[in-house]
Write a protein that holds these residues in place. Sequence first.
Motif, PDB file in Angstrom:
ATOM      1  N   PHE A 244     -57.327  92.101  91.191  1.00 41.21           N
ATOM      2  CA  PHE A 244     -56.090  91.307  91.490  1.00 41.21           C
ATOM      3  C   PHE A 244     -55.265  91.339  89.987  1.00 41.21           C
ATOM      4  O   PHE A 244     -55.910  91.589  89.144  1.00 41.21           O
ATOM      5  CB  PHE A 244     -56.579  90.180  91.899  1.00 41.21           C
ATOM      6  N   SER A 245     -54.099  90.699  90.267  1.00 40.24           N
ATOM      7  CA  SER A 245     -53.243  90.507  89.233  1.00 40.24           C
ATOM      8  C   SER A 245     -53.768  88.848  88.509  1.00 40.24           C
ATOM      9  O   SER A 245     -53.369  88.021  89.391  1.00 40.24           O
ATOM     10  CB  SER A 245     -51.836  90.347  89.759  1.00 40.24           C
ATOM     11  N   VAL A 246     -54.004  88.979  87.435  1.00 40.31           N
ATOM     12  CA  VAL A 246     -54.213  87.626  86.844  1.00 40.31           C
ATOM     13  C   VAL A 246     -53.098  86.970  86.734  1.00 40.31           C
ATOM     14  O   VAL A 246     -53.067  85.692  87.183  1.00 40.31           O
ATOM     15  CB  VAL A 246     -55.031  87.967  85.257  1.00 40.31           C
ATOM     16  N   ALA A 247     -52.109  87.505  86.541  1.00 44.30           N
ATOM     17  CA  ALA A 247     -50.692  86.977  86.147  1.00 44.30           C
ATOM     18  C   ALA A 247     -50.251  86.299  87.478  1.00 44.30           C
ATOM     19  O   ALA A 247     -49.571  85.167  87.722  1.00 44.30           O
ATOM     20  CB  ALA A 247     -49.708  87.950  85.751  1.00 44.30           C
ATOM     21  N   LYS A 248     -50.243  87.014  88.753  1.00 45.27           N
ATOM     22  CA  LYS A 248     -50.035  86.309  90.095  1.00 45.27           C
ATOM     23  C   LYS A 248     -50.745  85.080  90.267  1.00 45.27           C
ATOM     24  O   LYS A 248     -50.184  84.207  90.792  1.00 45.27           O
ATOM     25  CB  LYS A 248     -50.156  87.671  91.214  1.00 45.27           C
ATOM     26  N   LYS A 249     -52.053  85.179  89.984  1.00 40.81           N
ATOM     27  CA  LYS A 249     -52.820  84.028  90.463  1.00 40.81           C
ATOM     28  C   LYS A 249     -52.380  82.612  89.419  1.00 40.81           C
ATOM     29  O   LYS A 249     -52.724  81.712  89.808  1.00 40.81           O
ATOM     30  CB  LYS A 249     -54.438  84.292  90.099  1.00 40.81           C
ATOM     31  N   LEU A 250     -52.258  83.018  88.308  1.00 43.29           N
ATOM     32  CA  LEU A 250     -52.064  82.175  87.221  1.00 43.29           C
ATOM     33  C   LEU A 250     -50.636  81.598  87.689  1.00 43.29           C
ATOM     34  O   LEU A 250     -50.620  80.177  87.483  1.00 43.29           O
ATOM     35  CB  LEU A 250     -51.702  82.741  85.795  1.00 43.29           C
ATOM     36  N   LEU A 251     -49.614  82.204  88.101  1.00 47.22           N
ATOM     37  CA  LEU A 251     -48.160  81.609  88.477  1.00 47.22           C
ATOM     38  C   LEU A 251     -48.344  80.718  89.638  1.00 47.22           C
ATOM     39  O   LEU A 251     -47.623  79.897  89.786  1.00 47.22           O
ATOM     40  CB  LEU A 251     -47.427  82.869  88.493  1.00 47.22           C
ATOM     41  N   LYS A 252     -49.085  81.312  90.659  1.00 44.39           N
ATOM     42  CA  LYS A 252     -49.245  80.448  91.870  1.00 44.39           C
ATOM     43  C   LYS A 252     -50.156  79.216  91.473  1.00 44.39           C
ATOM     44  O   LYS A 252     -49.779  78.210  92.095  1.00 44.39           O
ATOM     45  CB  LYS A 252     -50.331  81.502  92.808  1.00 44.39           C
ATOM     46  N   TYR A 253     -51.059  79.390  90.587  1.00 43.48           N
ATOM     47  CA  TYR A 253     -51.628  77.984  90.081  1.00 43.48           C
ATOM     48  C   TYR A 253     -50.500  77.007  89.639  1.00 43.48           C
ATOM     49  O   TYR A 253     -50.743  75.980  89.759  1.00 43.48           O
ATOM     50  CB  TYR A 253     -52.667  78.350  89.061  1.00 43.48           C
ATOM     51  N   VAL A 254     -49.535  77.675  88.639  1.00 43.01           N
ATOM     52  CA  VAL A 254     -48.579  76.673  87.981  1.00 43.01           C
ATOM     53  C   VAL A 254     -47.788  76.039  89.135  1.00 43.01           C
ATOM     54  O   VAL A 254     -47.436  74.980  89.243  1.00 43.01           O
ATOM     55  CB  VAL A 254     -47.818  77.626  87.113  1.00 43.01           C
ATOM     56  N   LYS A 255     -47.289  76.867  90.035  1.00 50.00           N
ATOM     57  CA  LYS A 255     -46.533  76.370  91.128  1.00 50.00           C
ATOM     58  C   LYS A 255     -47.187  75.082  92.049  1.00 50.00           C
ATOM     59  O   LYS A 255     -46.672  74.039  92.325  1.00 50.00           O
ATOM     60  CB  LYS A 255     -45.986  77.267  92.175  1.00 50.00           C
ATOM     61  N   ASN A 256     -48.410  75.420  92.308  1.00 49.18           N
ATOM     62  CA  ASN A 256     -49.243  74.325  92.905  1.00 49.18           C
ATOM     63  C   ASN A 256     -49.347  72.996  92.104  1.00 49.18           C
ATOM     64  O   ASN A 256     -49.349  71.955  92.610  1.00 49.18           O
ATOM     65  CB  ASN A 256     -50.468  74.808  93.189  1.00 49.18           C
ATOM     66  N   GLN A 257     -49.607  73.282  90.823  1.00 53.48           N
ATOM     67  CA  GLN A 257     -49.765  72.043  90.003  1.00 53.48           C
ATOM     68  C   GLN A 257     -48.593  71.377  89.807  1.00 53.48           C
ATOM     69  O   GLN A 257     -48.629  70.007  89.708  1.00 53.48           O
ATOM     70  CB  GLN A 257     -50.162  72.629  88.552  1.00 53.48           C
ATOM     71  N   LEU A 258     -47.290  72.079  89.972  1.00 53.11           N
ATOM     72  CA  LEU A 258     -46.091  71.511  89.940  1.00 53.11           C
ATOM     73  C   LEU A 258     -45.462  70.950  91.271  1.00 53.11           C
ATOM     74  O   LEU A 258     -44.459  70.459  91.272  1.00 53.11           O
ATOM     75  CB  LEU A 258     -44.968  72.405  89.370  1.00 53.11           C
ATOM     76  N   GLY A 259     -46.617  71.073  92.131  1.00 50.42           N
ATOM     77  CA  GLY A 259     -46.169  70.529  93.685  1.00 50.42           C
ATOM     78  C   GLY A 259     -45.279  71.322  94.265  1.00 50.42           C
ATOM     79  O   GLY A 259     -44.581  71.054  95.480  1.00 50.42           O
TER      80      GLY A 259
END
Length: 263
Positions: A244-259
């Motif tokens: 998997f792409s670590v970058a993709k998972k990290l950015l999805k996490y950021v979006k979720n954290q920001l609502g």
Amino acid sequence: MKGAVYYNEEEAKRNHAFIDDLLKEAKNLGIELKLITDSPTEPLDFILFRDRNPTFALELEQASYRVFNRASVQKIANDKLRTFELATLLGIPAVPTFRADQLPPLPFVMKTRGGHGGSEVFLCESAKQAETILNRFDHNELIVQPFIESNATDVRVFMLGNEVLGAVKRTGAKDSFKSNYTLGGTVELYTLNNTETKQVQAISRAISSDYIGMDFILPISGGWLLNEIEDPVGARSLYQTHEFSVAKKLLKYVKNQLGDDSC
């Protein structure tokens, strides 16, 4: 959504592959992301902070930027003595760690409190070797750990919030006591058991981390021992062992954290 990934100039060159993946995945997720190597000059929804500089990270937070990871995480993750103190407080098994004025029996390992990537780590097998290191560094910047036989093997656990993103077992290069992948070691996928999962989650909750690595030594006998927390943690070994792409998972996490749950 608009954000930036911050690296200092030297580290940006070393980590160009991960930066490229971040920029590609950001575009796919509808995030306007750019690389910065200096203070931001415009409003941003977030900053992926990929440096070991808690002072600068705190300045960004005080300027109302949402920083991943926060300065408070970096202060612990980039200080091996504070990491040991945290583990002790949480009851997590850890490599015994002392200040440089408390030398255990030889052989032992000396490290700088803020070193990373296997740098500034020294195996001392004689009093003369120890004296050389003590003369080279400020004693307040050094920690000492007993040498634990592990066949240069450890486990790096990658945490995304309180989720185990993945884990790798690392074995050091021949004739080295260091297990770092970037120093010529080998890696393989590692699966945590229930006890190990609870321990890493206890650490991530305690420091409210976003994306970090935790390194555990695997002694020849007995369970694992926390050795270091890495922030910013490099993802080379994770890309090598996981699909998997670590970058993709990290950015999805950021979006979720920001609502933003559109992803």
